[in-house]
Scaffold this motif. Structure first.
Motif, PDB file in Angstrom:
ATOM      1  N   PRO A   1       0.803  -1.232   0.000  1.00 45.71           N
ATOM      2  CA  PRO A   1       0.000   0.000   0.000  1.00 45.71           C
ATOM      3  C   PRO A   1       0.833   1.278   0.000  1.00 45.71           C
ATOM      4  CG  PRO A   1       0.001  -0.993   2.173  1.00 45.71           C
ATOM      5  CD  PRO A   1       0.737  -1.938   1.269  1.00 45.71           C
ATOM      6  N   LEU A   2       0.260   2.313  -0.593  1.00 47.21           N
ATOM      7  CA  LEU A   2       0.788   3.669  -0.473  1.00 47.21           C
ATOM      8  C   LEU A   2      -0.401   4.629  -0.497  1.00 47.21           C
ATOM      9  CD1 LEU A   2       0.775   5.056  -3.589  1.00 47.21           C
ATOM     10  CD2 LEU A   2       2.725   3.580  -3.801  1.00 47.21           C
ATOM     11  N   VAL A   3      -0.195   5.798   0.100  1.00 44.87           N
ATOM     12  CA  VAL A   3      -1.277   6.771   0.237  1.00 44.87           C
ATOM     13  C   VAL A   3      -0.976   7.995  -0.618  1.00 44.87           C
ATOM     14  CG1 VAL A   3      -2.523   8.255   1.860  1.00 44.87           C
ATOM     15  CG2 VAL A   3      -1.809   5.953   2.571  1.00 44.87           C
ATOM     16  N   VAL A   4      -1.952   8.357  -1.470  1.00 45.52           N
ATOM     17  CA  VAL A   4      -1.842   9.537  -2.323  1.00 45.52           C
ATOM     18  C   VAL A   4      -3.084  10.382  -2.097  1.00 45.52           C
ATOM     19  CG1 VAL A   4      -1.669  10.395  -4.692  1.00 45.52           C
ATOM     20  CG2 VAL A   4      -0.513   8.260  -4.047  1.00 45.52           C
ATOM     21  N   ASN A   5      -2.861  11.621  -1.701  1.00 44.65           N
ATOM     22  CA  ASN A   5      -3.958  12.562  -1.444  1.00 44.65           C
ATOM     23  C   ASN A   5      -4.987  11.982  -0.466  1.00 44.65           C
ATOM     24  OD1 ASN A   5      -2.670  14.235  -3.284  1.00 44.65           O
ATOM     25  ND2 ASN A   5      -4.004  13.674  -4.969  1.00 44.65           N
ATOM     26  N   GLY A   6      -4.481  11.273   0.544  1.00 47.76           N
ATOM     27  CA  GLY A   6      -5.340  10.731   1.590  1.00 47.76           C
ATOM     28  C   GLY A   6      -6.055   9.435   1.243  1.00 47.76           C
ATOM     29  N   ILE A   7      -5.809   8.887   0.061  1.00 52.01           N
ATOM     30  CA  ILE A   7      -6.460   7.638  -0.355  1.00 52.01           C
ATOM     31  C   ILE A   7      -5.399   6.550  -0.460  1.00 52.01           C
ATOM     32  CG2 ILE A   7      -7.749   6.493  -2.216  1.00 52.01           C
ATOM     33  CD1 ILE A   7      -8.876   9.283  -2.916  1.00 52.01           C
ATOM     34  N   GLU A   8      -5.713   5.378   0.115  1.00 54.99           N
ATOM     35  CA  GLU A   8      -4.777   4.257   0.058  1.00 54.99           C
ATOM     36  C   GLU A   8      -4.971   3.472  -1.239  1.00 54.99           C
ATOM     37  OE1 GLU A   8      -4.318   0.139   2.362  1.00 54.99           O
ATOM     38  OE2 GLU A   8      -3.834   1.881   3.618  1.00 54.99           O
ATOM     39  N   TYR A   9      -3.860   3.167  -1.884  1.00 55.54           N
ATOM     40  CA  TYR A   9      -3.829   2.357  -3.101  1.00 55.54           C
ATOM     41  C   TYR A   9      -2.976   1.133  -2.803  1.00 55.54           C
ATOM     42  CZ  TYR A   9      -5.597   6.545  -5.356  1.00 55.54           C
ATOM     43  OH  TYR A   9      -6.371   7.621  -5.700  1.00 55.54           O
ATOM     44  N   ASN A  10      -3.359  -0.013  -3.360  1.00 54.49           N
ATOM     45  CA  ASN A  10      -2.603  -1.228  -3.077  1.00 54.49           C
ATOM     46  C   ASN A  10      -2.531  -2.131  -4.302  1.00 54.49           C
ATOM     47  OD1 ASN A  10      -1.113  -3.110  -1.747  1.00 54.49           O
ATOM     48  ND2 ASN A  10      -2.736  -3.775  -0.370  1.00 54.49           N
ATOM     49  N   GLN A  11      -2.194  -1.563  -5.432  1.00 49.18           N
ATOM     50  CA  GLN A  11      -1.972  -2.328  -6.660  1.00 49.18           C
ATOM     51  C   GLN A  11      -0.476  -2.327  -6.952  1.00 49.18           C
ATOM     52  OE1 GLN A  11      -4.210  -4.014  -8.663  1.00 49.18           O
ATOM     53  NE2 GLN A  11      -5.641  -3.583  -7.009  1.00 49.18           N
ATOM     54  N   PRO A  12       0.081  -3.459  -7.348  1.00 43.16           N
ATOM     55  CA  PRO A  12       1.511  -3.464  -7.690  1.00 43.16           C
ATOM     56  C   PRO A  12       1.792  -2.629  -8.942  1.00 43.16           C
ATOM     57  CG  PRO A  12       0.515  -5.615  -8.117  1.00 43.16           C
ATOM     58  CD  PRO A  12      -0.541  -4.765  -7.486  1.00 43.16           C
ATOM     59  N   MET A  13       2.924  -1.964  -8.938  1.00 45.95           N
ATOM     60  CA  MET A  13       3.387  -1.231 -10.108  1.00 45.95           C
ATOM     61  C   MET A  13       4.629  -1.953 -10.614  1.00 45.95           C
ATOM     62  SD  MET A  13       4.588   2.740 -10.528  1.00 45.95           S
ATOM     63  CE  MET A  13       6.369   2.684 -10.656  1.00 45.95           C
ATOM     64  N   PRO A  14       4.668  -2.313 -11.891  1.00 44.93           N
ATOM     65  CA  PRO A  14       5.831  -3.044 -12.402  1.00 44.93           C
ATOM     66  C   PRO A  14       7.091  -2.191 -12.383  1.00 44.93           C
ATOM     67  CG  PRO A  14       4.324  -2.508 -14.186  1.00 44.93           C
ATOM     68  CD  PRO A  14       3.660  -2.071 -12.908  1.00 44.93           C
ATOM     69  N   ALA A  15       8.220  -2.864 -12.290  1.00 48.52           N
ATOM     70  CA  ALA A  15       9.527  -2.211 -12.278  1.00 48.52           C
ATOM     71  C   ALA A  15       9.952  -1.824 -13.682  1.00 48.52           C
ATOM     72  CB  ALA A  15      10.557  -3.154 -11.675  1.00 48.52           C
TER      73      ALA A  15
END
Length: 142
Positions: free
Chosen positions: A82-96
């Motif tokens: 997870p990471l938080v952007v503008n107060g919203i948590e996102y938890n999708q992998p981002m490829p390298a």
């Protein structure tokens, strides 16, 4: 007139070389946008808008300023968890981006994101990006 001819030819050659160099710099100037369009826009959107609550936006993203020292490694190594952007948590992998983007291409990509869609973050230097990548063991030295 004979004296001026070599000067004119020299000036013309110098002008031609300068125009050739400016073309080279112009191509690199747009490199960040081209890389974004081909590697990032499919997920983050053409205008950096993200995708609902699945993929975080880059446009107006507080994450960019809060995590400046980690952005180059995030691109090179991808993201899991997870990471938080503008107060919203996102938890999708981002490829390298691993080896298909050089340090300088990552710099250009970051600078495109830092200055697009209303973002007004400080741009990166190649040295800053290379140092970030060295810190996470991911610099290619290019």
């Amino acid at each position: 007139m004979r004296i001026f001819r070599p000067l004119l030819l020299g000036a013309a050659a110098l002008l031609g070389a300068a125009l050739g160099l400016s073309g080279c710099f112009t191509e690199r100037q747009n490199e960040g946008g081209q890389i974004y369009a081909s590697h990032c826009a499919n997920c983050h959107g053409a205008q950096g808008e993200g995708l609902k609550r699945l993929i975080p936006p880059l446009a107006g993203a507080d994450y960019l300023a809060k995590n400046r020292t980690a952005l180059a490694c995030l691109i090179r190594k991808g993201v899991q968890g997870p990471l938080v952007v503008n107060g919203i948590e996102y938890n999708q992998p981002m490829p390298a981006a691993d080896s298909h983007l050089t340090d300088s291409q990552i710099t250009n990509l970051l600078n495109f994101v830092q200055t697009s869609w209303g973002n007004e973050q400080e741009v990166f230097t190649i040295r800053e990006v290379s140092e970030q990548l060295q810190a996470c063991g991911a610099s290619d030295g290019q």
